[in-house]
Design an enzyme around this catalytic site. Structure first.
Site, PDB file in Angstrom:
ATOM      1  N   ARG A 227      12.008  -1.329  11.536  1.00 55.88           N
ATOM      2  CA  ARG A 227      10.719  -0.925  12.112  1.00 55.88           C
ATOM      3  C   ARG A 227      10.348  -1.885  13.231  1.00 55.88           C
ATOM      4  NH1 ARG A 227       5.722   0.567   8.143  1.00 55.88           N
ATOM      5  NH2 ARG A 227       4.520  -0.744   9.562  1.00 55.88           N
TER       6      ARG A 227
ATOM      7  N   ARG B   9      11.899  -6.031   5.456  1.00 57.29           N
ATOM      8  CA  ARG B   9      11.881  -4.610   5.813  1.00 57.29           C
ATOM      9  C   ARG B   9      12.377  -4.410   7.252  1.00 57.29           C
ATOM     10  NH1 ARG B   9       6.439  -1.200   5.402  1.00 57.29           N
ATOM     11  NH2 ARG B   9       5.904  -2.514   7.176  1.00 57.29           N
TER      12      ARG B   9
ATOM     13  N   ARG C   7      -9.477   0.819   8.403  1.00 62.71           N
ATOM     14  CA  ARG C   7      -9.118  -0.551   8.776  1.00 62.71           C
ATOM     15  C   ARG C   7     -10.235  -1.244   9.548  1.00 62.71           C
ATOM     16  NH1 ARG C   7      -3.279   0.475   8.386  1.00 62.71           N
ATOM     17  NH2 ARG C   7      -2.110  -1.447   8.634  1.00 62.71           N
TER      18      ARG C   7
ATOM     19  N   LYS D   9       0.832  -1.217   0.000  1.00 61.82           N
ATOM     20  CA  LYS D   9       0.000   0.000   0.000  1.00 61.82           C
ATOM     21  C   LYS D   9       0.863   1.262   0.000  1.00 61.82           C
ATOM     22  CE  LYS D   9      -2.044  -1.073   3.913  1.00 61.82           C
ATOM     23  NZ  LYS D   9      -1.505  -2.389   4.297  1.00 61.82           N
TER      24      LYS D   9
ATOM     25  N   ARG E 244      -0.442  -8.964  13.276  1.00 60.45           N
ATOM     26  CA  ARG E 244      -0.994  -7.947  12.357  1.00 60.45           C
ATOM     27  C   ARG E 244      -1.845  -8.621  11.279  1.00 60.45           C
ATOM     28  NH1 ARG E 244       4.517  -5.236  10.869  1.00 60.45           N
ATOM     29  NH2 ARG E 244       3.387  -4.071   9.271  1.00 60.45           N
TER      30      ARG E 244
END
Ligand code: B4P
Length: 189
Positions: free
Chosen positions: A134, A128, A89, A14, A145
């Protein structure tokens, strides 16, 4: 105005595709994930509260994210349109967004959903995590998640399907190939 919801599970691309879309269409990018991370970086009270929730892979309360988005929508002067990335969401957020846009005499034009299988999502987010550090990109949080997405976010797809606004795109392939599919769907509008 052209108002696009970019939808999909964590790691579906996204944020990546939103950058391409704003480059081509000049829309205003509103990412609730980015707005929350800016609050964390600024060490605000809201940011500290959000960090605990995000590090567990849970959703930040609807009132907080809806308030953040509303502030941006009303402060924008004559935008060409918005791209909503990572928002809504929950169905409650989707309803609130419809109301906010109606108060500005506009509405969602299209919802684009990026379809990516679980294994690929996990691989991308682990990568990532290694590249960018992160704090929510670790296996335990990623799995939660995805679970939260399946339980709380997938009903949002139905919400837009019922309005005849949802389009699914294969989110596997090169970033350029996927962007071509997005442009094709947007050009139908
Ligand atoms: P987000 O920041 O929205 O994070 P995300 O779902 O992981 O998606 P992101 O946009 O970052 O990743 P992308 O798919 O682009 O949310 C983080 C957290 O904030 C949530 O867990 C939640 O706690 C909170 N939050 C945010 N919005 C909320 C809301 N509305 N309500 C409540 N809570 C909210 O990319 C992932 C990786 O894949 C990148 O490294 C990218 O380089 C790579 N990639 C992209 N496309 C690829 C491709 N085609 N091939 C290979 N790799 C690709």
């Amino acid at each position: 105005m052209l108002n696009i919801v970019l939808f999909g599970p964590p790691g579906s691309g996204k944020g990546t595709q939103a950058e391409n879309i704003i480059g081509k269409y000049g829309l205003k990018h509103l990412s609730t994930g980015d707005l929350l991370r800016a609050e964390i970086a600024g060490q605000t009270e809201l940011g500290m509260k959000a960090k605990k929730i995000m590090d567990k892979g849970e959703l930040v309360p609807d009132e907080i994210v809806v308030g953040m988005i509303e502030k941006r929508i009303v402060s924008e002067k004559d935008p060409e349109g918005f791209i909503f990335d990572g928002f809504p969401r929950t169905v409650k957020q989707a309803r609130a967004l419809d109301e906010m846009l109606a108060s500005q005499n506009t509405s969602i034009s299209l919802m684009i959903s990026l379809d990516v299988d679980r294994e690929e999502l996990i691989n991308r987010l682990i990568k990532r995590g290694k590249d960018q550090g992160r704090s929510d990109d670790n296996l335990e949080t990623i799995e939660n998640r995805i679970r939260v997405y399946e339980e709380q976010t997938t009903p949002v797809m139905n919400y837009y399907e019922q309005q005849g606004k949802a389009r699914k795109i294969n989110g596997i392939g090169s970033i350029e190939e996927i962007f071509i599919h997005i442009v094709n769907v947007m050009n139908e509008k």
